[in-house]
Design a protein around this motif. Structure first.
Motif, PDB file in Angstrom:
ATOM      1  N   LEU A   1       0.829  -1.200   0.000  1.00  0.00           N
ATOM      2  CA  LEU A   1       0.000   0.000   0.000  1.00  0.00           C
ATOM      3  C   LEU A   1       0.871   1.260   0.000  1.00  0.00           C
ATOM      4  N   PHE A   2       1.928   1.263   0.839  1.00  0.00           N
ATOM      5  CA  PHE A   2       2.814   2.434   0.907  1.00  0.00           C
ATOM      6  C   PHE A   2       3.465   2.684  -0.454  1.00  0.00           C
ATOM      7  N   GLY A   3       3.880   1.610  -1.116  1.00  0.00           N
ATOM      8  CA  GLY A   3       4.486   1.764  -2.442  1.00  0.00           C
ATOM      9  C   GLY A   3       3.503   2.352  -3.429  1.00  0.00           C
ATOM     10  N   GLU A   4       2.264   1.868  -3.393  1.00  0.00           N
ATOM     11  CA  GLU A   4       1.235   2.381  -4.301  1.00  0.00           C
ATOM     12  C   GLU A   4       0.955   3.860  -4.036  1.00  0.00           C
ATOM     13  N   LEU A   5       0.808   4.226  -2.769  1.00  0.00           N
ATOM     14  CA  LEU A   5       0.457   5.610  -2.422  1.00  0.00           C
ATOM     15  C   LEU A   5       1.594   6.565  -2.756  1.00  0.00           C
ATOM     16  N   ILE A   6       2.824   6.146  -2.577  1.00  0.00           N
ATOM     17  CA  ILE A   6       3.965   7.003  -2.950  1.00  0.00           C
ATOM     18  C   ILE A   6       3.974   7.208  -4.462  1.00  0.00           C
ATOM     19  N   THR A   7       3.724   6.126  -5.217  1.00  0.00           N
ATOM     20  CA  THR A   7       3.714   6.225  -6.684  1.00  0.00           C
ATOM     21  C   THR A   7       2.609   7.165  -7.172  1.00  0.00           C
ATOM     22  N   SER A   8       1.429   7.039  -6.580  1.00  0.00           N
ATOM     23  CA  SER A   8       0.298   7.863  -7.022  1.00  0.00           C
ATOM     24  C   SER A   8       0.456   9.334  -6.611  1.00  0.00           C
ATOM     25  N   ASN A   9       1.321   9.588  -5.608  1.00  0.00           N
ATOM     26  CA  ASN A   9       1.541  10.964  -5.157  1.00  0.00           C
ATOM     27  C   ASN A   9       2.942  11.462  -5.523  1.00  0.00           C
TER      28      ASN A   9
ATOM     29  N   GLU B   1      -9.161   7.018   4.644  1.00  0.00           N
ATOM     30  CA  GLU B   1      -8.584   7.447   5.915  1.00  0.00           C
ATOM     31  C   GLU B   1      -7.188   8.009   5.666  1.00  0.00           C
ATOM     32  N   MET B   2      -6.797   8.980   6.511  1.00  0.00           N
ATOM     33  CA  MET B   2      -5.466   9.563   6.385  1.00  0.00           C
ATOM     34  C   MET B   2      -4.415   8.546   6.827  1.00  0.00           C
ATOM     35  N   VAL B   3      -3.283   8.513   6.130  1.00  0.00           N
ATOM     36  CA  VAL B   3      -2.195   7.616   6.475  1.00  0.00           C
ATOM     37  C   VAL B   3      -0.883   8.378   6.366  1.00  0.00           C
ATOM     38  N   THR B   4       0.020   8.128   7.301  1.00  0.00           N
ATOM     39  CA  THR B   4       1.341   8.759   7.297  1.00  0.00           C
ATOM     40  C   THR B   4       2.371   7.702   6.912  1.00  0.00           C
ATOM     41  N   ILE B   5       3.151   8.015   5.840  1.00  0.00           N
ATOM     42  CA  ILE B   5       4.130   7.046   5.331  1.00  0.00           C
ATOM     43  C   ILE B   5       5.535   7.588   5.578  1.00  0.00           C
ATOM     44  N   PRO B   6       6.377   6.869   6.349  1.00  0.00           N
ATOM     45  CA  PRO B   6       7.766   7.320   6.560  1.00  0.00           C
ATOM     46  C   PRO B   6       8.548   7.275   5.248  1.00  0.00           C
ATOM     47  N   LEU B   7       9.387   8.295   5.030  1.00  0.00           N
ATOM     48  CA  LEU B   7      10.233   8.364   3.842  1.00  0.00           C
ATOM     49  C   LEU B   7      11.689   8.490   4.245  1.00  0.00           C
ATOM     50  N   ASN B   8      12.572   8.012   3.390  1.00  0.00           N
ATOM     51  CA  ASN B   8      14.015   8.182   3.603  1.00  0.00           C
ATOM     52  C   ASN B   8      14.434   9.444   2.872  1.00  0.00           C
ATOM     53  N   PRO B   9      14.809  10.494   3.590  1.00  0.00           N
ATOM     54  CA  PRO B   9      15.123  11.778   2.931  1.00  0.00           C
ATOM     55  C   PRO B   9      16.319  11.704   1.988  1.00  0.00           C
ATOM     56  N   ARG B  10      17.155  10.685   2.126  1.00  0.00           N
ATOM     57  CA  ARG B  10      18.331  10.569   1.267  1.00  0.00           C
ATOM     58  C   ARG B  10      18.001   9.866  -0.047  1.00  0.00           C
ATOM     59  N   LYS B  11      16.738   9.369  -0.156  1.00  0.00           N
ATOM     60  CA  LYS B  11      16.333   8.690  -1.382  1.00  0.00           C
ATOM     61  C   LYS B  11      15.317   9.536  -2.136  1.00  0.00           C
ATOM     62  N   SER B  12      15.271   9.328  -3.443  1.00  0.00           N
ATOM     63  CA  SER B  12      14.288  10.013  -4.274  1.00  0.00           C
ATOM     64  C   SER B  12      12.920   9.398  -4.032  1.00  0.00           C
ATOM     65  N   PRO B  13      11.835  10.105  -4.450  1.00  0.00           N
ATOM     66  CA  PRO B  13      10.495   9.529  -4.298  1.00  0.00           C
ATOM     67  C   PRO B  13      10.375   8.152  -4.949  1.00  0.00           C
TER      68      PRO B  13
ATOM     69  N   GLU C   1      12.760   5.990  -5.474  1.00  0.00           N
ATOM     70  CA  GLU C   1      13.537   5.014  -4.691  1.00  0.00           C
ATOM     71  C   GLU C   1      12.790   4.619  -3.421  1.00  0.00           C
ATOM     72  N   ASN C   2      12.072   5.571  -2.818  1.00  0.00           N
ATOM     73  CA  ASN C   2      11.253   5.236  -1.639  1.00  0.00           C
ATOM     74  C   ASN C   2      10.143   4.264  -2.014  1.00  0.00           C
ATOM     75  N   ALA C   3       9.511   4.506  -3.173  1.00  0.00           N
ATOM     76  CA  ALA C   3       8.458   3.591  -3.626  1.00  0.00           C
ATOM     77  C   ALA C   3       9.025   2.197  -3.865  1.00  0.00           C
TER      78      ALA C   3
ATOM     79  N   HIS D   1      11.634   0.919  -2.531  1.00  0.00           N
ATOM     80  CA  HIS D   1      11.992   0.312  -1.228  1.00  0.00           C
ATOM     81  C   HIS D   1      10.799  -0.450  -0.644  1.00  0.00           C
ATOM     82  N   TYR D   2       9.623   0.200  -0.670  1.00  0.00           N
ATOM     83  CA  TYR D   2       8.437  -0.469  -0.104  1.00  0.00           C
ATOM     84  C   TYR D   2       7.985  -1.647  -0.972  1.00  0.00           C
ATOM     85  N   TYR D   3       8.127  -1.549  -2.294  1.00  0.00           N
ATOM     86  CA  TYR D   3       7.781  -2.688  -3.143  1.00  0.00           C
ATOM     87  C   TYR D   3       8.719  -3.883  -2.876  1.00  0.00           C
ATOM     88  N   LYS D   4      10.014  -3.562  -2.688  1.00  0.00           N
ATOM     89  CA  LYS D   4      10.974  -4.632  -2.377  1.00  0.00           C
ATOM     90  C   LYS D   4      10.633  -5.288  -1.031  1.00  0.00           C
TER      91      LYS D   4
END
Length: 559
Positions: free
Chosen positions: A313-321, A341-353, A355-357, A359-362
C-alpha cells in the motif's frame, strides 16, 4: 508389589508338585531370568526364576522366551551342577521371601551330589545363588564383593549366608500380636516392624477387618484359601493371593502362576523394549524439541509478514503521489483511497520519491516470499512433529521384533544413521499383526508401527471396511475386518484406537472412523500418514484390562 512372605508361602504350596521331578533343561533368557524345564505330572513345566530389580518372582510360566545364542557363565554353572537332577524339596526360609530348592544329582564321574539353589526376592537386591551341600557358593546371578557390600559376600568359593534382616516373628507361629506391638508407633508401622513377610497390603487388610487387632489378625490368618486377584490401589495395579477388600478388583485367576504370568507379561516385555530403545527415545525427544523451537520461530516469522500488505500500500500511495514529493522529505501524509482514511508514510530523505516507492515494493516482495516459505515450512515442521510423536507413541506399544522396523524406517527418513543394511523383512513383519475380537466376536486389527499401519489400511482392509484413528492425536490405525460391524464392535474398535495412541490412559478420547475408501495417502508423505473424509467421531474411554481381554480372546491371527 504384593509378592510378600505370605504370597511366597502360598506359592511354595502351589509348586509342591515339582518335588521329586526332574530338571530336563535350563535356559537364561536375559541377565535376570532363569527358566528350568521340569518334567512333572506327565508334562513339561517351565519354572521361571527372576531376580529383576522391579519384577523379581518365581512361578510356572506359559510364555515362550528367547534365549541368547551364547550361554552366560551362570547358566553354564547351573547346567553343569543341576541339569538332569531331581528336585528333593522346595521350601521357604521362615516367612521371608527366600526360597531354597534342594536338588539331587550326579557329577561327571557318577557320584551323588546335593545342590542348593536359593532365590532371594528382595527388590533391587534380588538374586539367585547356587551352593553345594556345605553352603559353599558355586556361583550367583549377581556377584557381591566385599568392596561393594560390607554386609555379606556372594562370590564363588565363599560360604552362603542369609541376608541380614531385623528379627521378626513368623505370623504362622502366632495367634495374637497386640502384646508385640510398639505402642509409640501407628498400628500399620508397628505390625510391619514385628511380622516377618507382611507387606503393606497385608497390614491394611488386617486393619480393615476391625478395631480389635488380635481378632483381625486371627481372621486374616485363618483365611488361607487361595483366590488370586489383580487389583488397583491408589491408581496402581497390584496383585495378591486372595481378594483385598480395601482395593478395586480387576481380575481373578485360577492359580498364582497364572496371575503372575499375566501380570508381568507386558511389564517384562515393555522393560526389554525400553532397554533396547533408550537411545531412540532420547534422540526422538531431542528432535522433537528442535522442531518445536523451529515451529515457534517460523510462526513468529509468519506474524512479521503481516506487514506485507501495508508495504505494498505504501508503495502504491507514494507512486500515485509522486508529483507532490521531493527528495529530502521525511514523510508523506495522504488519503488511503481504499478506506478514505489519512495515512502517514515514513520516507528516507536521502532517497528520491521513486527510490522510496521501490523500497516499499521490495519490502513487500521480500515479505511475500518469506510468507510463502514460512507457510510451507510450518506445514512440513508440523508434519515432522506429528511423525516424531507417532514414533514415540509406537515405542510404548511395539514388540521386540518391531524394533528393527522402527530403526530402518527412521534411517530411511534420515532421522538416524543407518548402521548396516538389512534384508527387506516387510513380508515377514506383516504376518505379525495384532488381532483382537470384539464383544460381538468380530475381528479387529491394530498396527504397532507404520509398516503395519499401512499394511492393514491399504492391503488387509477392503474399501467398505471401517478404519479408526484418534482425532488430531498420534495413534495406531485400527480396522474392523468385517463389512457389517455391530455398534458394540465399533465402540470396541474406537477403544483400541484410543488405547494405542498418545491419549492412552485418558478419558473421553475423540476417535474418528470412516470407510477405507475415504482414506488416502498423499504422494510423498511420511510412512503411516493419511488423510481422510466422511468421518464420524465418537468419544470413548478405554480400559487397559478390557483391551487385554479382547486380545486374549483372539482365536487366530489369520481370521
Amino acid at each position: 508389589m504384593a509378592f510378600d512372605g505370605l504370597f511366597t508361602h502360598q506359592m511354595i504350596k502351589e509348586l509342591s508338585f515339582l518335588e521329586t521331578a526332574r530338571i530336563n533343561k535350563i535356559t537364561q533368557p536375559d541377565q535376570y531370568t532363569v527358566v528350568m524345564v521340569i518334567r512333572a505330572n506327565r508334562k513339561n513345566n517351565k519354572l521361571l526364576l527372576s531376580a529383576h530389580p522391579n519384577f523379581a518372582r518365581f512361578h510356572i510360566t506359559e510364555q515362550t522366551l528367547d534365549n541368547p545364542f551364547e550361554p552366560p557363565m551362570f547358566l553354564r554353572v547351573l547346567r553343569k551342577h543341576i541339569e538332569g537332577g531331581i528336585i528333593q524339596s522346595i521350601q521357604q526360609m521362615g516367612n521371608d521371601r527366600i526360597i531354597e530348592i534342594i536338588i539331587n544329582n550326579t557329577n561327571e564321574i557318577g557320584d551323588r551330589i546335593i545342590r542348593h539353589l536359593y532365590v532371594e526376592i528382595m527388590g533391587k537386591h534380588s538374586n539367585i545363588i547356587l551352593t553345594d551341600e556345605h553352603k559353599k557358593i558355586l556361583d550367583s546371578l549377581k556377584h557381591l564383593t566385599p568392596n561393594t557390600n560390607s554386609a555379606r559376600t556372594l562370590m564363588p568359593g565363599f560360604t552362603y549366608e542369609f541376608p541380614p534382616t531385623l528379627k521378626k516373628y513368623n505370623p504362622y507361629e502366632l495367634t495374637t500380636i497386640s502384646a508385640l506391638l510398639d505402642p509409640s508407633l501407628t498400628h500399620k508401622k508397628a505390625i510391619l516392624n514385628v511380622l516377618e513377610g507382611f507387606s503393606p497390603v497385608a497390614v491394611n487388610e488386617v486393619l480393615s477387618l476391625g478395631n480389635d487387632i488380635d481378632a483381625s489378625f486371627k481372621a486374616f490368618m485363618d483365611d488361607q484359601s487361595v483366590r488370586p486377584v489383580a487389583f488397583t490401589l491408589n491408581d496402581k495395579e497390584d496383585f495378591y493371593y486372595k481378594p483385598v477388600t480395601h482395593a478395586s478388583h480387576i481380575a481373578s485367576f485360577t492359580t498364582l502362576s497364572q496371575l503372575l504370568d499375566t501380570f508381568y507379561k507386558d511389564r517384562a516385555t515393555r522393560e526389554r523394549v525400553r532397554n533396547q530403545t533408550n537411545d531412540l527415545a532420547r534422540h526422538l525427544s531431542s528432535l522433537l524439541s528442535k522442531n518445536e523451537k523451529k515451529l515457534a520461530k517460523l510462526v513468529n516469522e509468519l506474524e512479521e509478514t503481516q506487514q506485507m500488505d501495508e508495504m505494498n500500500l505504501f508503495g502504491e500511495l507514494i507512486t500515485s503521489n509522486m508529483y507532490m514529493l521531493k527528495q529530502g522529505m521525511e514523510q508523506l501524509e495522504t488519503i488511503n483511497y481504499y478506506n478514505n482514511e489519512m495515512v502517514t508514510i515514513p520516507l528516507n530523505p536521502r532517497k528520491s520519491p521513486a527510490e522510496n516507492a521501490q523500497h516499499y515494493y521490495k519490502q513487500y516482495n521480500r515479505l511475500k516470499t518469506r510468507k510463502q516459505h514460512a507457510i510451507v515450512q510450518i506445514e512440513e515442521t508440523k508434519a515432522e512433529i506429528e511423525y516424531i510423536q507417532t514414533i514415540q507413541m509406537q515405542l510404548n506399544h511395539i514388540e521386540l521384533e518391531d524394533i528393527d522396523d522402527i530403526r530402518n524406517e527412521l534411517a530411511e527418513q534420515n532421522l538416524i544413521k543407518k548402521k548396516h543394511k538389512k534384508n527387506d523383512k516387510k513380508q515377514k513383519k506383516t504376518q505379525d499383526i495384532d488381532h483382537y475380537v470384539s464383544r460381538d466376536q468380530q475381528v479387529m486389527v491394530v498396527g504397532r508401527n507404520n509398516l503395519q499401519n499401512e499394511y492393514i489400511t491399504h492391503k488387509m482392509g477392503r474399501n467398505n471396511y471401517l478404519w479408526f484413528h484418534t482425532k488430531d492425536i498420534p495413534g495406531s490405525h485400527v480396522v474392523i475386518l468385517d463389512s457389517n460391524p455391530t455398534d458394540g464392535t465399533i465402540e470396541d474398535a474406537a477403544m483400541l484406537a484410543a488405547h494405542f495412541s498418545k491419549a492412552q490412559g485418558s478419558s473421553k478420547v475423540p476417535v474418528d472412523y470412516t470407510e477405507i475408501r475415504y482414506v488416502y495417502k498423499p504422494n510423498g508423505s511420511k510412512p503411516g500418514f493419511v488423510t481422510y473424509t466422511d468421518q464420524t467421531t465418537v468419544i470413548v474411554t478405554p480400559e487397559a484390562h478390557y483391551i487385554e481381554s479382547m486380545k486374549k480372546n483372539d482365536s487366530s491371527k489369520n481370521a
